[in-house]
Motif scaffolding. Structure first.
Motif, mmCIF file in Angstrom:
data_model
loop_
_atom_site.group_PDB
_atom_site.id
_atom_site.type_symbol
_atom_site.label_atom_id
_atom_site.label_comp_id
_atom_site.label_asym_id
_atom_site.label_seq_id
_atom_site.Cartn_x
_atom_site.Cartn_y
_atom_site.Cartn_z
ATOM 1 N N ILE A 1 0.856 -1.196 0.000
ATOM 2 C CA ILE A 1 0.000 0.000 0.000
ATOM 3 C C ILE A 1 0.883 1.233 0.000
ATOM 4 O O ILE A 1 1.719 1.447 0.894
ATOM 5 C CB ILE A 1 -0.932 0.004 1.218
ATOM 6 C CG1 ILE A 1 -1.859 -1.229 1.189
ATOM 7 C CG2 ILE A 1 -1.765 1.279 1.265
ATOM 8 C CD1 ILE A 1 -2.725 -1.368 2.412
ATOM 9 N N TYR B 1 -1.248 -5.232 0.751
ATOM 10 C CA TYR B 1 -2.672 -5.230 0.482
ATOM 11 C C TYR B 1 -3.146 -6.648 0.199
ATOM 12 O O TYR B 1 -2.595 -7.331 -0.663
ATOM 13 C CB TYR B 1 -2.979 -4.323 -0.711
ATOM 14 C CG TYR B 1 -4.441 -4.263 -1.052
ATOM 15 C CD1 TYR B 1 -5.269 -3.364 -0.407
ATOM 16 C CD2 TYR B 1 -4.986 -5.122 -2.024
ATOM 17 C CE1 TYR B 1 -6.622 -3.298 -0.718
ATOM 18 C CE2 TYR B 1 -6.331 -5.067 -2.334
ATOM 19 C CZ TYR B 1 -7.146 -4.155 -1.665
ATOM 20 O OH TYR B 1 -8.483 -4.098 -1.973
ATOM 21 N N ASN C 1 -8.212 -0.664 -5.280
ATOM 22 C CA ASN C 1 -6.750 -0.728 -5.180
ATOM 23 C C ASN C 1 -6.168 -0.595 -6.577
ATOM 24 O O ASN C 1 -6.421 -1.430 -7.459
ATOM 25 C CB ASN C 1 -6.329 -2.057 -4.545
ATOM 26 C CG ASN C 1 -4.811 -2.195 -4.490
ATOM 27 O OD1 ASN C 1 -4.085 -1.208 -4.518
ATOM 28 N ND2 ASN C 1 -4.336 -3.439 -4.442
#
Length: 911
Positions: free
Chosen positions: A60, A88, A113
């Motif tokens: 991330i 993530y 994402n």
């Protein structure tokens, strides 16, 4: 349903919350909200599946928030565990969705994402602008709003809407409206605000259409239904609240059925099932009970085992109300346990435990009982707490407790304390001294949680009397003056012929000691009257000015002695211009032809100095509205400690209340009195007791009769010459309105009342309506018969006295010409010779001189000990504007001369 509103020039779309709940994503499926980077196209069926691609873990890089309006991005990020530098994963994203939905701040949440750039896209729940209730008529807003969770300026959530809908429906079910429905809606406003609208369809009140009982053989359905609180809906029960369905009442009725069978000896009785079925239209209920009656038992051996030395078990057993061979009665057993506990408590065994032990025999169907009297472990009062009193001082409540800190606990004294606090009348009727555990097993805390009510009272009453026309009475009283328990009052009574004013004050605890003191100052004016044709004229006036002081001292817990001193100054007079003539000495005196001998005898001024005492025995559970207990009051008065009046007077009052037939309250009251002269006023037709000192009876003592409408009296009845023929004798009038009615009172009286207060449904009880039926019996008698007159030809008051002196100063001599009256000037005559026609004679000093009195006959009636009897119905109502009482009475037995009255009422208010 679609509703469009405009807020700040924009239109808002109305959506039902039910549709909103169904059409939006729920927190239970967060994975469905994830947006993937790309959507793969479906592969051809012929193409073999590619080998799985293992993606490298993504770190991330950043976490951003979009769509927030009220909340700061940092606040939203604090709710999740996504942090830059973390790897993530799908599991981490799912947990973040769950955490955000758990806050109930968001209606929609998506997490994207993009190569380590995490975007949290939210849609905030709106803020509630208003909560609106529509369609509610039976339950007002102030009853519903405190029960629901949604409120203005709160965050709108689906769970609160569901809970509030269920709560509103539950409120209506408690009102017996099981067909009620609630549809929640919301009106979208700008700035992410909403108005929440609960559209309520109250529906009809669900009644009990039918009650079925299966399995009963010994008692029919009607008898068992009569024991229940729930009733079948019928047209004649439109005032009853028992026809509506209530689950709590259903459970209570099962207990009522069991209690009934247990009192009839059926110890094995049980309710197998109780089912309430709602009809398809949701308007009515059908209740079905399935019961098993079992066998009927009799009492077997009844014994008492006592571990207390003052109580011999065999002797106590002989005094028990049940005997072997009697039908078993569980209520009788309960009452016996209570009576034994009270008896043991009077001997100082405050902690004695009375426990019945049952031995059931199936062979001979008997129930043997052994009452075991054990001494229980001792418990002591650790603390007495008083809560809820905002006006009343603590000491006013604490001094009514029969237990103090450190005393041995006594349930009888706790009950007595409860009754004494109730009897103050300062607090709501539903009051009990609560018992709570103390700091140790042998310690207990007594707590009085009171709820104060208005103690000021403004009473206004009105009535109509055939003698006094309209009667008005007003009084103002504060029974808890300054919160000290003092009583301060003033009253005024007014009618055409009577007036009174009084001020009183009572201090129940002088200098915080158990001694009461009080005083009264009063003025009472009473005017008697007679009739001339249909016009009433004032006859005599009685004025009493006086004061009284009193002191009370308790003798025992239930007995009090009160001493008092009364000083009265009485004036009884007549209109001299109407009822006085000159005697042989030239003095004005009362003329019996005009006023009656009994009234002439009562004239004069006198002073009464009265020393009195009372002994009061009182076990009432509530003096304001008793339901159980007894009160006996013995009064004695002696007049002669100075003053001009001497007599001895005694009175006795007794009353007892007890519940019967469940919640009916039956009361019996009796009173009587006697007065004896201590001075000799012997003379023809003259009684030793003066007219103003005798007893009088009528309204309000005995309903169905007017004020002073019972007892000895003299009626002056006019003769009527119907045909003006001298040869035909006149006859007595039968029109009571033309009579002169003078009550004379009596030296003895008795009075008794029996009254049954009828319980109504819970709705009527909440309104404070208490109807009753009553019967009154009483009589007043015992005076010397006065001298009465009979003048069938009337009477002429002469113009000369016995010495021949003129009884007038001015006479119109020229008004008589040949025996006929004419009008002329007035001349002064000093020694008239010829008698004048009565119609021409006048006097400047006395209008009675030269007056022709119409023919009349006086009769003495009503002096008999035989009872007068009346019955009737009455209603007490604690109305919103104050206490209201109305009575309808019918006289069953009266005697000649009694004056009846069918209807009375009075009304007041509280503050």
């Amino acid at each position: 349903m679609t509703r469009t509103t405009t807020a700040k020039g924009t239109s808002a779309r109305v959506r039902t919350i039910a549709a909103l709940l169904a059409g939006t994503m729920l927190a239970g499926a967060p994975a469905a909200a994830l947006a993937q980077d790309a959507t793969p196209a479906p592969a051809p069926a012929e193409t073999p599946a590619p080998a799985p691609v293992v993606q490298a873990p993504q770190v991330i890089q950043s976490v951003t928030v979009s769509g927030a309006q009220r909340l700061e991005p940092d606040t939203i990020r604090s709710y999740v565990q996504l942090r830059p530098g973390q790897v993530y994963t799908q599991a981490l994203a799912d947990q973040a969705l769950k955490d955000l939905y758990a806050t109930e701040l968001f209606s929609e949440v998506q997490i994207r994402n993009d190569a380590g750039v995490v975007v949290i896209e939210v849609k905030e729940n709106p803020v509630i602008n208003r909560v609106i209730l529509e369609g509610n008529k039976r339950l007002k807003n102030d009853k519903i709003q405190p029960e629901i969770k949604l409120a203005p300026r709160q965050i709108f959530t689906r769970s609160k809407v569901r809970a509030d809908v269920a709560r509103i429906i539950e409120l209506y079910k408690r009102q017996g409206r099981f067909a009620a429905s609630v549809e929640p809606k919301m009106v979208m406003l700008d700035q992410n605000r909403v108005d929440v609208v609960f559209e309520i369809n109250e529906g009809p009140k669900s009644k009990v259409r039918q009650i079925n009982i299966i399995g009963n053989e010994k008692f029919d359905d009607g008898e068992l239904k009569g024991e229940m609180v729930t009733k079948e809906a019928r047209f004649y029960r439109f005032f009853s609240s028992g026809t509506s369905y209530d689950p709590d009442r259903l459970a209570f009725d099962q207990q009522k059925l069991r209690q009934f069978y247990l009192t009839q000896g059926y110890a094995d009785f049980r309710v197998v099932s109780a089912v309430a079925e709602l009809t398809p239209d949701k308007k009515d209920f059908i209740i079905t009970y399935v019961v098993e009656e079992g066998d009927r038992y009799k009492f077997g051996d009844v014994k008492v085992e006592s571990q207390l030395r003052e109580f011999d078990g065999d002797r106590v057993a002989q005094r028990l109300p049940m005997k072997a061979g009697d039908w078993y009665n569980a209520k009788l057993v309960e009452d016996t346990v209570e009576q034994l506990q009270e008896s043991v408590g009077t001997f100082g065994y405050a902690f004695a435990d009375v426990r019945p032990e049952f031995r059931r025999s199936k062979d001979d169907l008997t129930m043997s009982i052994t009452y075991v009297l054990n001494e229980a472990p001792r418990v002591y009062v650790e603390q007495v707490q008083v809560n809820g009193n905002t006006l009343t001082q603590d000491k006013v409540i604490r001094r009514e407790f029969r237990l103090a800190e450190g005393d041995a606990f006594n349930s009888l004294q706790v009950k007595r304390s409860t009754n004494r606090i109730k009897s103050l009348g300062y607090f709501q009727e539903k009051f009990e001294v609560e018992q709570k555990p103390g700091s140790a097993p042998d310690r207990i805390i007594l707590e009085a949680n009171v709820e104060e009510k208005p103690t000021g009272e403004l009473q206004l009453s009105a009535g109509f009397s055939s003698l006094e026309s309209f009667i008005l009475q007003a009084s103002i009283q504060q029974r808890n003056f300054r919160g000290r328990g003092q009583t301060l009052g003033a009253s005024v009574n007014y009618s055409r012929y009577s007036k009174s004013a009084e001020i009183s004050f009572t201090e129940p605890y002088v200098f915080d000691r158990n001694i009461s003191a009080g005083g009264d100052i009063y003025r009472r004016d009473y005017n008697s009257f007679n009739f001339v044709n249909d016009d009433r004229n004032t006859l005599y006036e009685q004025t009493t000015t006086g004061l009284q002081g009193r002191v009370g001292v308790p003798l025992t817990e239930y007995m009090t002695a009160v001493g008092r001193y009364t000083l009265n100054y009485d004036e009884v007079g007549l209109d001299e211009n109407r009822f006085f003539t000159l005697d042989s000495t030239g003095n004005l005196t009362c003329n019996p032809l005009l006023a009656g001998r009994y009234l002439c005898d009562a004239l004069g001024k006198r002073t009464s100095s009265i020393l009195g005492a009372s002994v009061i025995y009182d076990t009432l559970d509530n003096r304001a509205r008793p339901t159980r207990g007894r009160q006996i009051v013995a009064n004695g008065d002696f007049a002669g400690l100075g003053g001009s009046v001497k007599y001895a007077r005694a009175r006795l009052n007794a009353a007892e209340y007890w519940p019967v037939l469940g919640s009916f309250i039956f009361s019996v009251k009796a009173e009587g009195g006697v007065i004896k002269s201590l001075q000799n006023r012997a003379g023809p037709g003259v009684d030793d007791i003066r007219l103003t000192d005798r007893f009088y009876l009528g309204e309000p003592q005995i309903r169905g009769f007017d004020i002073r409408g019972v007892g000895p009296r003299v009626l002056r009845i006019p003769y009527i010459d119907e045909d003006s023929n001298p040869a035909t004798p006149p006859t007595l009038s039968t029109d009571r309105k033309q009579f002169t009615d003078d009550p004379l009172g009596g030296k003895y009286y008795y009075l008794a009342h029996a009254e049954l207060e009828i319980p109504l449904g819970s709705g009527a009880r909440e309104l404070g309506i208490r109807p009753s039926i009553f019967a009154d019996v009483g009589s007043l008698f015992g005076i010397k018969e006065p001298i009465t007159l009979d003048r069938p030809n009337g009477e002429f008051i002469p113009t000369r006295n016995e010495s021949g002196m003129p009884l007038f100063n001015q006479i119109d001599m020229a008004s008589v010409v040949n025996g006929v009256c004419t009008a002329s000037a007035t001349s002064v005559v000093t020694n008239p010779v010829n008698p004048m026609p009565p119609s021409c004679l006048t006097s400047a000093n006395n209008i009675a001189i030269g007056t022709q009195i119409p023919a009349f006959k006086e009769v003495f009636l009503g002096d008999t000990w035989k009872p007068r009897v009346s019955i009737g119905i009455g209603v007490n109502w604690n109305s919103p504007f104050g206490p209201f009482r109305i009575d309808f009475a019918h006289v069953l037995k009266k005697y000649e001369g009694d004056d009846t009255k069918r209807f009375t009422f009075n009304v007041g208010t509280q503050f």
